[in-house]
Design an enzyme around this catalytic site. Sequence first.
Site, PDB file in Angstrom:
ATOM      1  N   ASP A 142      -0.472 -61.335  21.760  1.00 60.49           N
ATOM      2  CA  ASP A 142       0.433 -62.209  21.011  1.00 60.49           C
ATOM      3  C   ASP A 142       1.776 -61.545  20.744  1.00 60.49           C
ATOM      4  O   ASP A 142       2.692 -62.186  20.255  1.00 60.49           O
ATOM      5  CB  ASP A 142      -0.184 -62.592  19.657  1.00 60.49           C
ATOM      6  CG  ASP A 142      -1.402 -63.466  19.820  1.00 60.49           C
ATOM      7  OD1 ASP A 142      -2.354 -63.319  19.040  1.00 60.49           O
ATOM      8  OD2 ASP A 142      -1.392 -64.295  20.759  1.00 60.49           O
ATOM      9  N   CYS A 150      10.979 -19.275  21.463  1.00 56.84           N
ATOM     10  CA  CYS A 150      10.561 -18.898  22.810  1.00 56.84           C
ATOM     11  C   CYS A 150       9.102 -19.300  22.977  1.00 56.84           C
ATOM     12  O   CYS A 150       8.458 -19.750  22.049  1.00 56.84           O
ATOM     13  CB  CYS A 150      10.722 -17.397  23.031  1.00 56.84           C
ATOM     14  SG  CYS A 150       9.613 -16.446  21.982  1.00 56.84           S
ATOM     15  N   CYS A 168       6.593 -17.985  20.525  1.00 61.28           N
ATOM     16  CA  CYS A 168       6.493 -18.677  19.240  1.00 61.28           C
ATOM     17  C   CYS A 168       5.534 -19.857  19.367  1.00 61.28           C
ATOM     18  O   CYS A 168       4.733 -20.121  18.470  1.00 61.28           O
ATOM     19  CB  CYS A 168       7.871 -19.190  18.804  1.00 61.28           C
ATOM     20  SG  CYS A 168       9.082 -17.890  18.559  1.00 61.28           S
ATOM     21  N   ASP A 185      -1.835 -68.958  17.254  1.00 60.98           N
ATOM     22  CA  ASP A 185      -2.828 -68.474  18.208  1.00 60.98           C
ATOM     23  C   ASP A 185      -4.187 -68.972  17.712  1.00 60.98           C
ATOM     24  O   ASP A 185      -4.359 -69.290  16.546  1.00 60.98           O
ATOM     25  CB  ASP A 185      -2.758 -66.940  18.228  1.00 60.98           C
ATOM     26  CG  ASP A 185      -3.906 -66.344  19.005  1.00 60.98           C
ATOM     27  OD1 ASP A 185      -4.600 -65.487  18.448  1.00 60.98           O
ATOM     28  OD2 ASP A 185      -4.107 -66.755  20.164  1.00 60.98           O
TER      29      ASP A 185
END
Lengths: 812, 225
Positions: free
Chosen positions: A712, A95, A98, A506
């Site tokens: 990339d 609940c 808690c 790249d």
Amino acid sequence: MLRCDHCLLEFPEREAVRDAGPGGEKVFCCAGCRGIYRLIVEEGLQRFYSGRDWKEPGLPVAPGSARVDAASFQGAVRDADRLRELDVYVDGIRCASCVWLNERLLARTPGVTFARVNYATHRARVRFDPERTSLETVLGRIAAAGYAPKPYSEAEGYAARRAEARDLLVRFGTAAFLSSQLMIYSVALYAGTFQGIDPSTRRLMEWVALSLALPVFFYSGAPFLTGAARGLRRLRFDMDALIVLGSGAALGYSAWAMAAGREVYFDTAAMIVTLVLLGRYVEARAKGRASEAVSRLAALVPRVARLVVRGADGRDERRTVPVAEARPGDRLEVVPGERVPLDGAVESGASEVDESLVTGESRPVAKGPGAAVVGGSVNLHGSFVLRVTRVGKETVLAGIIRAVEEAQAAKPRIQALADRVVGVFVPAVLLLAAATVAFHLARGATGPGALMIGVSVVVIACPCSLGLATPIAVLLATGMASARGILVKGGDVLEEAGRATDVVLDKTGTLTCGRPVLREVVALDPALSRDGALALAAAVERRSEHAFGKAVVEAARSPGAAPLPEAEGFRAVPGRGVLATVAGARVAAGNRALLAGLGVPVPGEAGARARRYEEAGDTVARLAMDGRAVALLVVSDVVRDEAPEALRALRDLGLGLAVASGDNRATTESVAARLGIPRALSEAAPARKREIVAEMQASGRRVVAVGDGVNDAPLLAEASVGVAMGRGTDVTLESAGAVLVRDDLRLLPDLLRLARRTRSVIRQNVFWAFFYNAVAIPLAMAGLLHPIVAAAAMAASSLFVVGNSLRIRRVW
Amino acid sequence: MRPDYLLALGTGLLGGFGHCVGMCGPLVGSLSLAAAPALGPRRVAAGQVLYNLGRVTTYALIGAVMGLTGSFVNVAGRLAGFQQTVAVVAGLLMIAMGLGAAGVAGWARRLESRAAERVFAAARGVLAGGGPSRFYPLGLLLGFLPCGLSWSAFVGAAATGGLAPGLLFSLCFGLGTVPALLLVGWATAALGHRLRGALVRAGGVLVVLLGALFVARGLGFHAPL
């Protein structure tokens, strides 16, 4: 019957544990509950009881019994500045009270700086200072309150893959356990065949063997049964069908043999299942982690934004709102150091932003009124107000996420070579078996006798070592790779890399070091030395956020250099440069536009020289003092030392090379020319890079893509194999099939050589796995097959596969 | 059926309703309870059956191994003339275990529970994230639970002196325990404390009787049974 004041369980009065404290007399079902109550009271959190709403009594977890194993959480702990952060699943929350209790307890632990528990997911996010508290303490707090902390893994795919591997392990463990027992009885039966065995003992052994083989086939072999059923529904014979056929035939025949008084093959049936399960388990373990790329990308967007609204009195006021609530047309303010929340157009103010997200270049881009900004980019040192143009799914970032997702989903699962062969092999074997039965019937054998010869053909045709052929080779290869600093995420990566025809790289961060470095200082004024000019420039650039400025300062800070002079009145002019006063002189460092704006003339020769550097791809800043140009500073992104060697090795392997970059044409082409790369594509956005790779692959080429930046990620996901540089961003690491952990480009040709060798070894393994059985099939067809031969053939082919795989070690 | 097989079956039946329900009952009960909401009652029942199949398989295996060992000891003993002594020793051990189960000797029970913890931890690992079919390997694993009752049965299997007899002996014992554990779901609630205690003691007495039988054989008395 009393009711426990803590856990609400009912219990007989004689077992009551009492506590008389400031809250009055309380009664508990056990010392554990009393302990928790005392803890709650000590921390002043009694509010828990008033708000609590538990539907059922009893503790979620017995206190202290769940020994918290901190080791299983280690992998989940992240670094956040000097602190540690982790997500924990709190089991037992029932609940809101808690949730509240756990949050409070954690927050009150000394050393914990942040604790938040999500009621819907039961996930607790905790941040703590490792010098003041420890992981064990934090987890212990949760356990002490009667809840069970469990590791929380974010990506569902990761959890699913872990569960699959665990399932295979349990099945394999069971199969291995039962099979080893089965071997004992099988050996006894074999011995009995030669030495003679008491019939009732023999009957008992056979029954035991049967009852051991049945669970192996039906429980441990369940994945194969379901897989074969699925394949057959599509009229496709795959590896699973072959295993089920072979093992099932052995099992069925042996059951008949028991009744007919012949020899039994139970151990063969069990061995097939056990060995192939081992291979499957090894495979499942070697598979890479699930992609967390998407969640990492999404984390790049800030959760809140500063909304600017015009108040009733006509003045602007700022309100913090969740980004999800912003709409096109809203005005958002962005201050230095923040990430831009959404796509928009600058309305007022100016700044420079780091758009590496989109272009991969961390060179700041100037943004003034009217300029477009991208959500997720980093605002450097100015403030501005933007008008939102795109939200939600339409932003550039969302587009990148979609591109990554599509590329990953679109890539078909690489079917092992063996599966393709098996699709043809199984029907062929069945035909052969049928032919055998017919042949023996024609030769006058009895019905059951001929049938059983046919069955033995099917059994011997099942190459159980086939299940080991690929995984063993992959295991060895990935182990060798990781010892060298290459992380390979799966066998399919190796296989695809072995077939590669082209490599697309790249530029920034992959071919170059990714960090601008000061290359040269050209002093234009004879009165000023080179070092003096550098010191002057560094003094001005010291407060600059610009990558350029950092390069200058770093160069000036070499060991043994004099301390930099003090600069006052620092001012950054977005898109142009920086200004300051050093030792009374007005100093400016910046581009052509800056000096032009200040009215500082640049002598023709110096200007030409600057232009030559720029055409070569470098960035040039002009240093001016008191209205005169005194020096040129040349900064370039240095190509990696090992790049020429690595590219030569790639060329030697016969691969086509290309470089794709978001940077401008001049720089990209000069780098390509310097390294001997025939194809250079510049000014390419992430989507464009991905298109290029897709085009190449559509024309039949197999591309290996290498990169490091966030931009990339789509590129790597689209290619047959994506390789990420070790210093790359998290997203790229996730999208890649292989990671060069040691940031050395020479690992790339190493990887490709290994992949080629592994691929050929796998093909050899598969061939030989069939070969031994192919030798035995004619024997079976002739009715000459002895169970010993069958067992020996299977063992020999497995041994061969392992031995052959060891040859991979000699590739380097 | 040979008398010792019958006794083994009886030990399992009575001992099962007392000792096994008390010791492993909570474990099996919680396993079925934990699984129940997710699966229907039929699948839970299937899981129980699989669990017991696995357990009995392990017992049979251990019994076979023990029988094999016993035969070695027998052979060695025959060579050295100790065969009878072995039977006596085995019988005495069983008596001691049986007395423990009957509540007379406490140290036996304490040893038992400490070793059991470790096996339970492994069991949780096996069960994690699996379906009802996981109950079979779970049963295989839990069959190794160091349990005074089953271990005294295994000692008895060793004393039979052969792989096949040993296997059959512990198989009968295992089969005897199955009814109890199959009923444990509601047996735990239905049986009151007192009745359970009485059954444990009765089982312990049976084990003592079995041990006495072995001692007698070893000493050379061939009892009418």
